[in-house]
Design a protein around this motif. Structure first.
Motif, short mmCIF file in Angstrom:
data_model
loop_
_atom_site.label_atom_id
_atom_site.label_comp_id
_atom_site.label_asym_id
_atom_site.label_seq_id
_atom_site.Cartn_x
_atom_site.Cartn_y
_atom_site.Cartn_z
N SER A 1 54.17 4.15 -38.81
CA SER A 1 53.60 5.47 -39.08
C SER A 1 54.65 6.42 -39.65
CB SER A 1 52.99 6.06 -37.81
OG SER A 1 54.01 6.37 -36.89
N GLN B 1 53.93 10.73 -37.06
CA GLN B 1 53.87 10.51 -35.62
C GLN B 1 54.98 9.58 -35.12
OE1 GLN B 1 49.97 8.85 -36.02
NE2 GLN B 1 48.95 10.67 -35.20
N SER B 2 55.84 9.15 -36.03
CA SER B 2 56.81 8.11 -35.67
C SER B 2 57.78 8.56 -34.59
CB SER B 2 57.58 7.66 -36.93
OG SER B 2 58.24 8.76 -37.54
N SER C 1 58.54 3.89 -42.02
CA SER C 1 57.38 4.70 -42.41
C SER C 1 56.80 4.21 -43.73
CB SER C 1 57.77 6.17 -42.51
OG SER C 1 58.22 6.65 -41.25
N GLN D 1 53.48 4.71 -44.57
CA GLN D 1 52.21 5.41 -44.81
C GLN D 1 52.11 5.87 -46.25
OE1 GLN D 1 49.68 6.20 -42.46
NE2 GLN D 1 48.49 7.06 -44.14
N THR E 1 49.23 2.97 -37.17
CA THR E 1 48.35 4.07 -36.78
C THR E 1 47.30 4.41 -37.85
OG1 THR E 1 49.91 5.72 -37.65
CG2 THR E 1 50.11 5.10 -35.31
N SER E 2 47.22 3.62 -38.93
CA SER E 2 46.19 3.85 -39.93
C SER E 2 45.96 2.60 -40.76
CB SER E 2 46.58 5.00 -40.87
OG SER E 2 47.54 4.58 -41.82
N GLN F 1 48.55 2.10 -43.71
CA GLN F 1 49.80 1.38 -43.40
C GLN F 1 49.58 -0.13 -43.46
OE1 GLN F 1 50.67 3.00 -39.52
NE2 GLN F 1 50.43 5.06 -40.35
N THR G 1 41.82 0.78 -37.25
CA THR G 1 43.05 0.15 -37.72
C THR G 1 43.10 -1.32 -37.31
OG1 THR G 1 44.19 2.28 -37.51
CG2 THR G 1 45.58 0.32 -37.74
#
Length: 269
Positions: free
Chosen positions: A13, A16-17, A35, A37, A198-199, A202, A233
């Motif tokens: 993420s 929020q990492s 990251s 994203q 988280t998505s 990603q 996810t």
């Protein structure tokens, strides 16, 4: 619990990492941030067109798929002095949503949805529509999406007989190549114990590497544990061919790391 002791946890993420890394450390693990994203960009021209269309044209339903999208439209409405008209247009239409963040945004503006996906997925929302015949043929639908999902969602609604307008308030740029390469290498070499997603973005960014996908799937299925923040996810990870994965209920970051900790605690020593 210290189920993450001596475990290296990759974090895919972006914003929020840091929070996730702190949670991993709290449970005894070693976080490593990758990251992938990609930077989110608001489509300002598209937002203006979307708001103007919503205000001026008739719609039977407005479907909001992300809280980020709703906020992007609200921000643009404020910039062009159309906030009151934008919110009034939403109050005058039947609303359908997925996701807790979208629901929270509605509540902040005293908006009440007619239909809510119980598990946060669009599939569940569409099944509700089909079950109660809430979308009869010739309904006009305003559908807020982001660019990854537009074709599939639009087609589903058109199959139900709807006329669909697509609102695309934002998109994600591609992740940094060196970061994506680094995470890919750590997964394939099995030097990470788990990777947290988280998505869907990603997940897709990682697996949309045609020459590495098979190796990635194999690594996840025989060593590296895939961890999703929630059902949406997790479904995307599964669709990529990964069978070894976990996700929490409810879909929260803290619950996700607790679930991961419990997973390792339960393994035979």
């Amino acid at each position: 619990m210290k189920g993450l002791l001596n475990k290296r946890i990759g974090i895919a993420s972006d914003r929020q990492s840091g929070t996730i890394a702190s949670l991993v450390l709290k449970h005894g693990g070693t976080p490593e941030i990758f990251s992938i994203q990609g930077t989110r960009q608001r489509n300002e021209t598209a937002c203006i067109e979307s708001i103007t269309t919503l205000i001026r044209k008739p719609f039977d339903w407005v479907i909001l798929t992300t809280g980020i999208g709703a906020k992007a439209l609200e921000k643009t409405a404020a910039e062009i002095n159309q906030t009151e008209n934008f919110l009034r247009s939403l109050r005058e239409r039947k609303l359908a949503i997925r996701g807790s963040k979208t629901l929270n945004w509605l509540r902040d503006h005293d908006l009440v949805p007619e239909r809510v996906s119980s598990d946060g997925t669009m599939a569940q929302l569409f099944s509700i529509f089909k079950a109660d015949a809430a979308l009869p043929a010739e309904n006009r639908v305003y559908l807020q999406v982001y660019d990854e999902d537009e074709a599939e969602l639009k087609q589903t609604l058109e199959t139900l007989g709807c006329t669909v307008y697509l609102s695309k308030p934002y998109h994600y740029e591609s992740p940094k190549k060196q970061v994506l390469k680094a995470l890919t290498g750590r997964i394939i070499s099995r030097t990470l114990d788990a990777v947290v997603f988280t998505s869907k973005t990603q997940v897709r960014n990682l697996f949309n590497q045609g020459d590495r996908k098979e190796e990635l799937v194999q690594a996840f299925n025989d060593h590296v544990l895939a961890v999703a923040v929630g059902k949406v996810t997790a479904s995307e990870i599964s669709d990529q061919g990964v069978s070894q994965l976990i996700h929490p209920d409810p879909p929260k970051m803290g619950a996700m790391i607790v679930r991961l900790d419990q997973y390792y605690e339960a393994l035979p020593q």
